[in-house]
Design an enzyme around this catalytic site. Structure first.
Site, PDB file in Angstrom:
ATOM      1  N   ASP A 227       0.859  -1.190   0.000  1.00  0.00           N
ATOM      2  CA  ASP A 227       0.000   0.000   0.000  1.00  0.00           C
ATOM      3  C   ASP A 227       0.893   1.237   0.000  1.00  0.00           C
ATOM      4  O   ASP A 227       1.543   1.540   1.002  1.00  0.00           O
ATOM      5  CB  ASP A 227      -0.914   0.009   1.230  1.00  0.00           C
ATOM      6  CG  ASP A 227      -1.880  -1.155   1.239  1.00  0.00           C
ATOM      7  OD1 ASP A 227      -2.411  -1.481   0.160  1.00  0.00           O
ATOM      8  OD2 ASP A 227      -2.084  -1.747   2.318  1.00  0.00           O
ATOM      9  N   LEU A 228       0.931   1.944  -1.108  1.00  0.00           N
ATOM     10  CA  LEU A 228       1.883   3.027  -1.315  1.00  0.00           C
ATOM     11  C   LEU A 228       1.813   4.075  -0.207  1.00  0.00           C
ATOM     12  O   LEU A 228       0.753   4.655   0.042  1.00  0.00           O
ATOM     13  CB  LEU A 228       1.629   3.682  -2.677  1.00  0.00           C
ATOM     14  CG  LEU A 228       2.590   4.801  -3.081  1.00  0.00           C
ATOM     15  CD1 LEU A 228       4.010   4.255  -3.206  1.00  0.00           C
ATOM     16  CD2 LEU A 228       2.138   5.437  -4.389  1.00  0.00           C
ATOM     17  N   ASP A 229       2.951   4.295   0.448  1.00  0.00           N
ATOM     18  CA  ASP A 229       3.104   5.325   1.489  1.00  0.00           C
ATOM     19  C   ASP A 229       2.111   5.158   2.631  1.00  0.00           C
ATOM     20  O   ASP A 229       1.725   6.132   3.291  1.00  0.00           O
ATOM     21  CB  ASP A 229       2.960   6.731   0.885  1.00  0.00           C
ATOM     22  CG  ASP A 229       4.100   7.071  -0.058  1.00  0.00           C
ATOM     23  OD1 ASP A 229       5.210   6.562   0.163  1.00  0.00           O
ATOM     24  OD2 ASP A 229       3.878   7.827  -1.015  1.00  0.00           O
ATOM     25  N   GLU A 230       1.700   3.916   2.895  1.00  0.00           N
ATOM     26  CA  GLU A 230       0.758   3.670   3.988  1.00  0.00           C
ATOM     27  C   GLU A 230       1.284   2.629   4.966  1.00  0.00           C
ATOM     28  O   GLU A 230       0.531   2.097   5.769  1.00  0.00           O
ATOM     29  CB  GLU A 230      -0.597   3.238   3.429  1.00  0.00           C
ATOM     30  CG  GLU A 230      -1.306   4.325   2.617  1.00  0.00           C
ATOM     31  CD  GLU A 230      -2.700   3.917   2.177  1.00  0.00           C
ATOM     32  OE1 GLU A 230      -3.226   2.929   2.732  1.00  0.00           O
ATOM     33  OE2 GLU A 230      -3.261   4.585   1.289  1.00  0.00           O
TER      34      GLU A 230
END
EC number: 3.5.1.10
Length: 285
Positions: A227-230
């Site tokens: 989950d991108l940048d999460e």
């Protein structure tokens, strides 16, 4: 104590009465002496974690871990690891063209401020080869585009395996990693991300921030997930700014915050002060 070594123990397991006592008694049985201890219990998931530093007569860390594990009042889902306290985590840095985080990490490592062993720098550009060379660190160029991403990531994993890399740091590496690579490196890859209120994505985030008149800028270091940048957050910090700051001023302030936050996150990971509870982290001071 003569002929002793300092060790660092980390433990994550289901919560139960008597865990701390069992570990303390186990260390005493090994002839050891506890130097410091931090612990935390999360009631919502009944999970316990602990970081303990102790001295003991010199012996194999894995053998000590096995002995201490056998003495616990729980018998499954146990993560108990013992390292010598001066262990330096084998680390690989990844970077594109922005050099501020790379230079900072290399300096802190060279100055003995970070307990890591930086074994190489990997980049999709040649721009920062000289920076790595100045610190006598091998530089590996792995170009990446849409057609070569799978090949490039396979080459990266070859390097990780060949050099026994335990930590990968994205020191402003400006490529999105595949879900498969994120899974392969889960728990051992850290990213630094500019964080604003509100958050600005895409190109020129500091210019976007200036256009919206932000009053706080900052940075977030987190574990990388699909989950991108999460991913789970390790460290964050902010600086107040005003209408008088130009976009270039914001970029300078932002770079400084990014350097500080990333170095703190790398140190926390290398010192084994971070425990993950699903998407949350416990970070002992």
């Amino acid at each position: 104590m003569s002929d002793t070594t300092a060790y660092l123990l980390t433990l994550a397991c289901p919560d139960a009465p008597g865990i701390v006592a069992a570990v303390a008694n186990g260390i005493a049985g090994l002839g050891g002496n506890i130097l410091s201890n931090a612990q935390f219990s999360e009631p919502s998931i009944e999970r316990f974690c602990m970081r303990m530093r102790y001295e003991a007569p010199t012996q194999e860390p894995d053998a000590m871990a096995a002995t201490l594990r056998d003495g616990l009042p729980v018998d499954d889902d146990i993560e108990l690891v013992v390292h010598e306290a001066d262990y330096r985590t084998p680390t690989l840095l990844m970077v594109s063209k922005y050099d501020h985080c790379l230079r900072d990490l290399l300096y802190r490592w060279h100055a003995g401020e970070l307990p890591v062993d930086i074994r190489m720098v990997v980049s999709n550009h040649w721009d920062l080869q000289e920076v790595a060379a100045n610190y006598h660190v091998p530089f590996v160029h792995i170009p990446v585009n849409r057609d070569t991403k799978a090949t490039a990531e396979a080459k990266l994993m070859e390097l990780v395996d060949e050099h026994d890399i335990e930590l990968v740091v994205l020191a402003r590496y400006m490529q999105i990693l595949s879900d498969d690579l994120c899974r392969q490196l889960e728990g051992r890859i850290i990213n630094i991300h500019h964080s604003f209120l509100p958050g600005f994505k895409g190109a020129r985030p500091y210019h976007q921030a200036w256009e919206r008149g932000v009053k706080v800028i900052g940075a977030t270091a987190h574990y990388v997930t699909a989950d991108l940048d999460e991913g789970p957050i390790i460290d964050q910090d902010v600086e107040r700014v005003t209408h008088a700051h130009t976009p270039d001023d914001l970029a300078v302030i932002g770079r400084d915050v990014e350097r500080i936050v990333l170095s703190r996150a790398v140190r926390a990971h290398a010192e084994r002060r971070i425990f993950r509870f699903a998407d949350r982290t416990v970070v002992f001071s």
